[in-house]
Motif scaffolding. Structure first.
Motif, PDB file in Angstrom:
ATOM      1  N   THR A 164      -1.191  -3.241  33.032  1.00 16.93           N
ATOM      2  CA  THR A 164      -0.477  -4.079  32.068  1.00 16.93           C
ATOM      3  C   THR A 164      -1.188  -5.418  31.877  1.00 16.93           C
ATOM      4  O   THR A 164      -1.327  -5.911  30.743  1.00 16.93           O
ATOM      5  CB  THR A 164       0.966  -4.319  32.538  1.00 16.93           C
ATOM      6  N   VAL A 165      -1.633  -6.014  32.980  1.00 12.18           N
ATOM      7  CA  VAL A 165      -2.327  -7.305  32.910  1.00 12.18           C
ATOM      8  C   VAL A 165      -3.636  -7.170  32.126  1.00 12.18           C
ATOM      9  O   VAL A 165      -3.969  -8.009  31.261  1.00 12.18           O
ATOM     10  CB  VAL A 165      -2.591  -7.850  34.325  1.00 12.18           C
ATOM     11  N   ILE A 166      -4.372  -6.099  32.409  1.00 14.83           N
ATOM     12  CA  ILE A 166      -5.651  -5.895  31.713  1.00 14.83           C
ATOM     13  C   ILE A 166      -5.418  -5.671  30.212  1.00 14.83           C
ATOM     14  O   ILE A 166      -6.144  -6.199  29.360  1.00 14.83           O
ATOM     15  CB  ILE A 166      -6.411  -4.705  32.329  1.00 14.83           C
ATOM     16  N   GLU A 167      -4.367  -4.896  29.894  1.00 14.12           N
ATOM     17  CA  GLU A 167      -4.039  -4.648  28.489  1.00 14.12           C
ATOM     18  C   GLU A 167      -3.649  -5.946  27.782  1.00 14.12           C
ATOM     19  O   GLU A 167      -4.027  -6.201  26.635  1.00 14.12           O
ATOM     20  CB  GLU A 167      -2.906  -3.618  28.409  1.00 14.12           C
ATOM     21  N   PHE A 168      -2.927  -6.819  28.494  1.00 10.68           N
ATOM     22  CA  PHE A 168      -2.527  -8.117  27.956  1.00 10.68           C
ATOM     23  C   PHE A 168      -3.753  -8.986  27.675  1.00 10.68           C
ATOM     24  O   PHE A 168      -3.886  -9.595  26.601  1.00 10.68           O
ATOM     25  CB  PHE A 168      -1.590  -8.815  28.941  1.00 10.68           C
ATOM     26  N   LEU A 169      -4.684  -9.053  28.612  1.00  3.67           N
ATOM     27  CA  LEU A 169      -5.898  -9.844  28.428  1.00  3.67           C
ATOM     28  C   LEU A 169      -6.740  -9.298  27.281  1.00  3.67           C
ATOM     29  O   LEU A 169      -7.378 -10.051  26.539  1.00  3.67           O
ATOM     30  CB  LEU A 169      -6.711  -9.862  29.726  1.00  3.67           C
ATOM     31  N   HIS A 170      -6.728  -7.993  27.126  1.00 10.30           N
ATOM     32  CA  HIS A 170      -7.486  -7.369  26.050  1.00 10.30           C
ATOM     33  C   HIS A 170      -6.917  -7.778  24.686  1.00 10.30           C
ATOM     34  O   HIS A 170      -7.679  -8.035  23.731  1.00 10.30           O
ATOM     35  CB  HIS A 170      -7.438  -5.848  26.201  1.00 10.30           C
ATOM     36  N   ARG A 171      -5.591  -7.871  24.594  1.00 10.77           N
ATOM     37  CA  ARG A 171      -4.950  -8.251  23.328  1.00 10.77           C
ATOM     38  C   ARG A 171      -5.103  -9.732  23.034  1.00 10.77           C
ATOM     39  O   ARG A 171      -5.171 -10.151  21.875  1.00 10.77           O
ATOM     40  CB  ARG A 171      -3.456  -7.884  23.362  1.00 10.77           C
ATOM     41  N   LYS A 172      -5.132 -10.568  24.073  1.00 12.42           N
ATOM     42  CA  LYS A 172      -5.106 -12.016  23.899  1.00 12.42           C
ATOM     43  C   LYS A 172      -6.488 -12.668  23.807  1.00 12.42           C
ATOM     44  O   LYS A 172      -6.596 -13.844  23.485  1.00 12.42           O
ATOM     45  CB  LYS A 172      -4.327 -12.660  25.052  1.00 12.42           C
ATOM     46  N   GLY A 173      -7.533 -11.938  24.117  1.00  7.58           N
ATOM     47  CA  GLY A 173      -8.845 -12.590  24.098  1.00  7.58           C
ATOM     48  C   GLY A 173      -9.981 -11.605  24.064  1.00  7.58           C
ATOM     49  O   GLY A 173      -9.814 -10.412  23.779  1.00  7.58           O
ATOM     50  N   ASP A 174     -11.167 -12.133  24.384  1.00  9.34           N
ATOM     51  CA  ASP A 174     -12.373 -11.309  24.353  1.00  9.34           C
ATOM     52  C   ASP A 174     -12.833 -10.926  25.761  1.00  9.34           C
ATOM     53  O   ASP A 174     -14.020 -10.694  26.004  1.00  9.34           O
ATOM     54  CB  ASP A 174     -13.508 -12.082  23.649  1.00  9.34           C
ATOM     55  N   PHE A 175     -11.880 -10.885  26.701  1.00  7.15           N
ATOM     56  CA  PHE A 175     -12.243 -10.662  28.096  1.00  7.15           C
ATOM     57  C   PHE A 175     -12.914  -9.307  28.306  1.00  7.15           C
ATOM     58  O   PHE A 175     -13.773  -9.162  29.166  1.00  7.15           O
ATOM     59  CB  PHE A 175     -10.997 -10.757  28.985  1.00  7.15           C
ATOM     60  N   PHE A 176     -12.501  -8.286  27.527  1.00  4.67           N
ATOM     61  CA  PHE A 176     -12.964  -6.932  27.804  1.00  4.67           C
ATOM     62  C   PHE A 176     -13.719  -6.327  26.615  1.00  4.67           C
ATOM     63  O   PHE A 176     -13.708  -5.130  26.404  1.00  4.67           O
ATOM     64  CB  PHE A 176     -11.784  -6.038  28.198  1.00  4.67           C
ATOM     65  N   LYS A 177     -14.334  -7.198  25.827  1.00  5.96           N
ATOM     66  CA  LYS A 177     -15.150  -6.687  24.727  1.00  5.96           C
ATOM     67  C   LYS A 177     -16.357  -5.929  25.269  1.00  5.96           C
ATOM     68  O   LYS A 177     -16.825  -4.971  24.675  1.00  5.96           O
ATOM     69  CB  LYS A 177     -15.613  -7.839  23.830  1.00  5.96           C
ATOM     70  N   SER A 178     -16.882  -6.407  26.386  1.00  5.78           N
ATOM     71  CA  SER A 178     -18.027  -5.750  27.018  1.00  5.78           C
ATOM     72  C   SER A 178     -17.542  -4.961  28.229  1.00  5.78           C
ATOM     73  O   SER A 178     -17.089  -5.554  29.218  1.00  5.78           O
ATOM     74  CB  SER A 178     -19.072  -6.783  27.459  1.00  5.78           C
ATOM     75  N   PRO A 179     -17.597  -3.620  28.194  1.00  6.21           N
ATOM     76  CA  PRO A 179     -17.142  -2.816  29.336  1.00  6.21           C
ATOM     77  C   PRO A 179     -17.863  -3.169  30.626  1.00  6.21           C
ATOM     78  O   PRO A 179     -17.248  -3.222  31.701  1.00  6.21           O
ATOM     79  CB  PRO A 179     -17.446  -1.372  28.899  1.00  6.21           C
ATOM     80  N   ALA A 180     -19.173  -3.395  30.547  1.00  3.49           N
ATOM     81  CA  ALA A 180     -19.947  -3.721  31.755  1.00  3.49           C
ATOM     82  C   ALA A 180     -19.453  -5.018  32.380  1.00  3.49           C
ATOM     83  O   ALA A 180     -19.316  -5.137  33.605  1.00  3.49           O
ATOM     84  CB  ALA A 180     -21.433  -3.827  31.419  1.00  3.49           C
TER      85      ALA A 180
END
Length: 425
Positions: A164-180
């Motif tokens: 849930t936290v990771i999904e939230f960060l993904h929606r709110k910013g560019d934290f997980f644009k790069s999988p690596a």
């Protein structure tokens, strides 16, 4: 008037019967059944503190912390200085994670009964479990409480909350644009908070069960070395002179648990013993024998006075070299991300003992007092990280620290497995 007196006594008798039935269910770990009986007893006799406190214990097992605390508050409303109520309340608050209120309740209880060492034990748990930084920083404390609530909403499953936290960060910013980059960040955070020492685990090639390396405290090693020298000297001397026909000294007490018979003469060898074949169990303030599910108390003197449940001939001496199966008292408690299992055995030989663990199972075989063997095989209540588990042999006990694989709270250690199950790992 006699009839009226009897009618007044009837609810009290019914309450006692319900309370006894609740104790039986509690020993069987049927928490819901125990709660039903304890609730009935408390309703029938509303001013009997013991009924409310046992009801609180059942509620705590069911993770219904608020209702459990209310039971303790009920007792304190008519017995403001009841130390057992303070102790139970403190234990529940520790389990809940509210260490500040737990510390206050335990401190008040310690003032009411300074001789009860349980208060010191649970206050120490408050200190070790409660994050000091969170208490000192109100903002961090608020975040901790919020995350605790979120964890409960996710069924106390750490993986679900992390997703849930990771999904939230993904929606709110560019934290997980790069999988690596995301993988590197998560891996880095995991390493930062991991406390496991890779040298603490011996890894078999095929995975599965892992054998943990045992560490031994200096005091435990000194006690074992001294006992070994004393034993060798005693065996060299042989049977003591001046004893009975079998080398038994008059006044020797029967070796069976709970039997108070002492050896007088040869006729004592045919005397019947009334004893407990089970092990003593001390958990969360309760004391009972594993073989007597109906008898359970919080008073140690009352526990010692329990009459045995099995008859056999008295045993005044044993073969000093013959290895035999023995029963050990064991217990567990939780400290945040870890579960600590304590096996109360002295003079444990690390060379002839082993502790094995997998993500869902704990197996151990201990040799202590040179001839006693104790085995335990448990299907654990939750998942653990074998890399974060460790074993330490102390002078009075063996401590096994299991690191949880998620943030779940364990209501029990797990389910005991039979010897037939042992090869299914």
């Amino acid at each position: 008037s006699v009839v009226r007196a009897f009618e007044r006594q009837k609810p009290s008798r019914m309450a006692e019967e319900a309370f006894a039935a609740g104790n039986q269910e509690f020993v069987k770990e049927n928490w819901k059944g125990a709660l039903d009986f304890f609730s009935k007893a408390a309703d029938l006799d509303n001013h009997k503190a013991e009924y409310h406190l046992h009801k609180a214990a059942a509620l705590m097992k069911l993770n219904n912390f608020e209702s459990a605390i209310a039971c303790c508050e009920k007792v304190l409303s008519f017995e403001p200085s009841n130390p057992k109520a303070f102790l139970r309340k403190g234990m529940i608050l520790v389990q809940k994670g509210d260490f500040e209120l737990a510390r206050q309740a335990l401190t008040d209880g310690q003032k009411a009964d300074p001789t009860n060492k349980s208060f010191g034990t649970w206050l120490a748990k408050c200190k070790s479990e409660g994050p000091a930084a969170a208490v000192a920083n109100p903002q961090l404390r608020m975040c901790d409480e919020t995350l605790t609530s979120l964890l409960e909403l996710h069924g106390n499953q750490g993986y679900a909350l992390a997703e849930t936290v990771i999904e939230f960060l993904h929606r709110k910013g560019d934290f997980f644009k790069s999988p690596a980059l995301a993988v590197d960040m998560i891996t880095s955070l995991a390493r930062r908070y991991a406390e496991a020492d890779s040298d603490n685990v011996s890894r078999p090639a095929g995975g599965g069960m892992r054998t943990l390396t045992m560490t031994m405290s200096a005091s435990a090693k000194a006690a074992l070395d001294k006992a070994l020298k004393d034993r060798e000297a005693a065996l060299a001397e042989g049977a003591a002179s001046g004893g009975g026909p079998a080398g038994i000294k008059p006044g020797t007490q029967c070796k069976l648990n709970g039997c108070s018979v002492v050896y007088c003469d040869e006729g004592s060898l045919t005397q019947e013993s009334l004893h407990h074949p089970g092990a003593p169990v001390f958990h969360e303030g309760y004391k009972y024998w594993s073989c007597c599910s109906r008898k359970r108390t919080t008073d140690f003197t009352e526990f010692l006075g329990y009459t045995g449940c099995t008859r056999s001939l008295c045993v005044f001496q044993e073969d000093p070299t013959k290895k035999k199966k023995a029963l050990c008292r064991y217990d567990f408690f939780q400290q945040g991300p870890t579960v600590t299992v304590s096996i109360y055995a002295k003079k444990v030989d690390p060379e002839q003992s082993s502790v094995r663990v997998s993500a869902t199972r704990l197996q151990l075989a201990l040799l202590f007092d040179f001839v006693n063997t104790f085995t335990l095989d448990v299907d654990l209540a939750g998942r653990v990280d074998p890399d974060g588990c460790r074993v330490e042999i102390l002078a009075p006990k063996v401590e096994i620290t299991l690191r949880k694989a998620d943030g779940s709270s364990w209501a029990e250690l797990g389910t005991l497995l039979t010897h037939e199950d042992a090869d299914d790992a």
